[in-house]
Scaffold this motif. Structure first.
Motif, short mmCIF file in Angstrom:
data_model
loop_
_atom_site.label_atom_id
_atom_site.label_comp_id
_atom_site.label_asym_id
_atom_site.label_seq_id
_atom_site.Cartn_x
_atom_site.Cartn_y
_atom_site.Cartn_z
N GLY A 162 2.67 28.03 0.12
CA GLY A 162 3.89 29.11 -0.28
C GLY A 162 3.37 30.28 -0.85
N GLN A 163 2.66 30.01 -1.89
CA GLN A 163 2.06 31.02 -2.82
C GLN A 163 1.24 32.00 -1.80
N GLN A 164 0.27 31.65 -0.72
CA GLN A 164 -0.43 32.32 0.08
C GLN A 164 0.32 32.92 1.08
N PHE A 165 1.24 32.14 1.60
CA PHE A 165 2.14 32.67 2.66
C PHE A 165 2.99 33.73 1.95
N ALA A 166 3.27 33.71 0.76
CA ALA A 166 4.35 35.01 0.35
C ALA A 166 3.44 36.01 0.47
N ALA A 167 2.22 36.05 0.11
CA ALA A 167 1.23 37.21 0.21
C ALA A 167 1.37 38.08 1.41
N THR A 168 1.21 36.91 2.77
CA THR A 168 1.22 37.30 3.87
C THR A 168 2.58 38.04 4.44
N VAL A 169 3.84 37.50 3.71
CA VAL A 169 5.25 38.19 4.06
C VAL A 169 5.03 39.38 3.29
N ASP A 170 4.66 39.71 2.17
CA ASP A 170 4.74 40.73 1.35
C ASP A 170 3.80 41.65 1.99
N SER A 171 2.73 41.54 2.51
CA SER A 171 1.90 42.54 3.30
C SER A 171 2.68 43.03 4.58
N LYS A 211 0.81 -1.11 -0.09
CA LYS A 211 0.10 -0.01 0.06
C LYS A 211 0.75 1.40 -0.07
N LEU A 212 1.77 1.15 0.68
CA LEU A 212 2.77 2.57 1.04
C LEU A 212 3.25 2.56 -0.47
N LEU A 213 3.88 1.35 -1.25
CA LEU A 213 4.43 1.67 -2.62
C LEU A 213 3.46 2.12 -3.67
N ALA A 214 2.33 1.83 -3.25
CA ALA A 214 1.23 2.11 -4.36
C ALA A 214 0.82 3.73 -4.05
N THR A 215 0.67 4.17 -2.94
CA THR A 215 0.02 5.26 -2.66
C THR A 215 1.04 6.52 -2.39
N GLU A 216 2.23 6.04 -2.10
CA GLU A 216 3.26 7.12 -1.72
C GLU A 216 3.54 8.21 -2.64
N PRO A 217 3.74 7.83 -4.12
CA PRO A 217 3.76 8.78 -4.99
C PRO A 217 2.45 9.65 -4.97
N ARG A 218 1.26 9.27 -4.70
CA ARG A 218 0.17 10.33 -4.86
C ARG A 218 0.19 11.13 -3.62
N ALA A 219 0.70 10.50 -2.49
CA ALA A 219 0.60 11.28 -1.12
C ALA A 219 1.82 12.47 -1.43
N ILE A 220 2.87 12.24 -2.12
CA ILE A 220 3.95 13.27 -2.10
C ILE A 220 3.51 14.06 -3.23
N GLN A 221 2.82 13.55 -4.21
CA GLN A 221 2.28 14.75 -5.19
C GLN A 221 1.27 15.82 -4.46
N PHE A 222 0.43 15.31 -3.73
CA PHE A 222 -0.54 16.09 -3.21
C PHE A 222 0.32 16.91 -1.94
N SER A 223 1.35 16.41 -1.37
CA SER A 223 1.98 17.12 -0.50
C SER A 223 2.69 18.41 -0.94
N MET A 224 3.24 18.30 -2.29
CA MET A 224 4.00 19.11 -3.06
C MET A 224 2.79 20.05 -3.25
N SER A 225 1.84 19.63 -3.79
CA SER A 225 0.71 20.64 -4.30
C SER A 225 0.53 21.49 -3.21
N TYR A 226 0.22 21.04 -1.96
CA TYR A 226 -0.36 21.75 -0.75
C TYR A 226 1.00 22.73 -0.57
N MET A 227 1.97 22.26 -0.36
CA MET A 227 3.28 23.18 -0.21
C MET A 227 3.45 24.32 -1.17
N ASN A 228 3.07 23.93 -2.33
CA ASN A 228 3.28 25.32 -3.32
C ASN A 228 2.13 26.01 -3.08
N GLN A 229 0.68 25.59 -2.71
CA GLN A 229 -0.36 26.45 -2.36
C GLN A 229 0.00 27.18 -1.19
#
Length: 179
Positions: free
Chosen positions: A157-166, A137-155
């Motif tokens: 980061g973009q939102q937090f960048a606005a906070t830092v800019d403010s 299960k780890l082998l099967a789901t880890e790539p997707r979990a990593i993909q979602f994690s990276m997507s979350y981190m990017n989102q």
């Protein structure tokens, strides 16, 4: 020649980044330099390491390394030798055929690295784990979990960048220097 060096450096960096993006355990702060020779591993340890890498589909990370490096090198050489484009296109095919299969060196090195980082028994235990229902299960789901994690981190980061800019703008405004 400068162009070839730049292309080779860029290709090496791209390959390194691709390999670094693979799921891996946390890196140690004092990681050994890449030039550090690896200690010999037992055939059983190497076999277990290769088995783990096969289960993790690690070959997908470097499967196109040779054709990509050939293409990058050819394109870099064409930039400084436009009049040789036809020849370089033909030579690229020859070089790609000559060097086909060399990407397996990466897989062998990865197995050797795993065999240096884990004991033979630990590698065998990992093989057993990855063959278990939870490991599968780890082998099967880890790539997707990593993909979602990276997507979350990017989102995030973009939102937090606005906070830092403010925050920057507010502090600069306090200093009488609105930006």
């Amino acid at each position: 020649m400068k162009s070839f060096s730049r292309v080779a450096s860029a290709a090496a960096l791209a390959l390194g980044l691709a390999l670094a993006a693979a799921p891996a355990s946390a890196q140690q702060k004092d990681a050994p330099p890449a030039a550090t020779p690896l200690k010999p591993a037992s055939p059983a340890a190497l076999a277990a390491a290769k088995d783990i890498l096969t289960m993790k589909n690690a070959a997908a990370m470097y499967a196109n390394a040779v054709p990509n490096l050939v293409a990058q090198t050819k394109n870099g050489l064409i930039q400084n030798n436009l009049n040789y484009q036809k020849d370089l296109d033909e030579v690229a095919v020859i070089v790609a055929k000559q060097l086909a299969g060399r990407e397996k060196e990466v897989g062998d090195a990865m197995a050797q690295i795993y065999a240096n980082e884990f004991t033979e028994q630990e590698l065998k235990d990992l093989v057993t784990f990855y063959k278990s229902p939870l490991g599968a299960k780890l082998l099967a789901t880890e790539p997707r979990a990593i993909q979602f994690s990276m997507s979350y981190m990017n989102q995030w980061g973009q939102q937090f960048a606005a906070t830092v800019d403010s925050a920057f703008r507010a502090e600069m405004k306090k200093r009488g220097k609105p930006i």
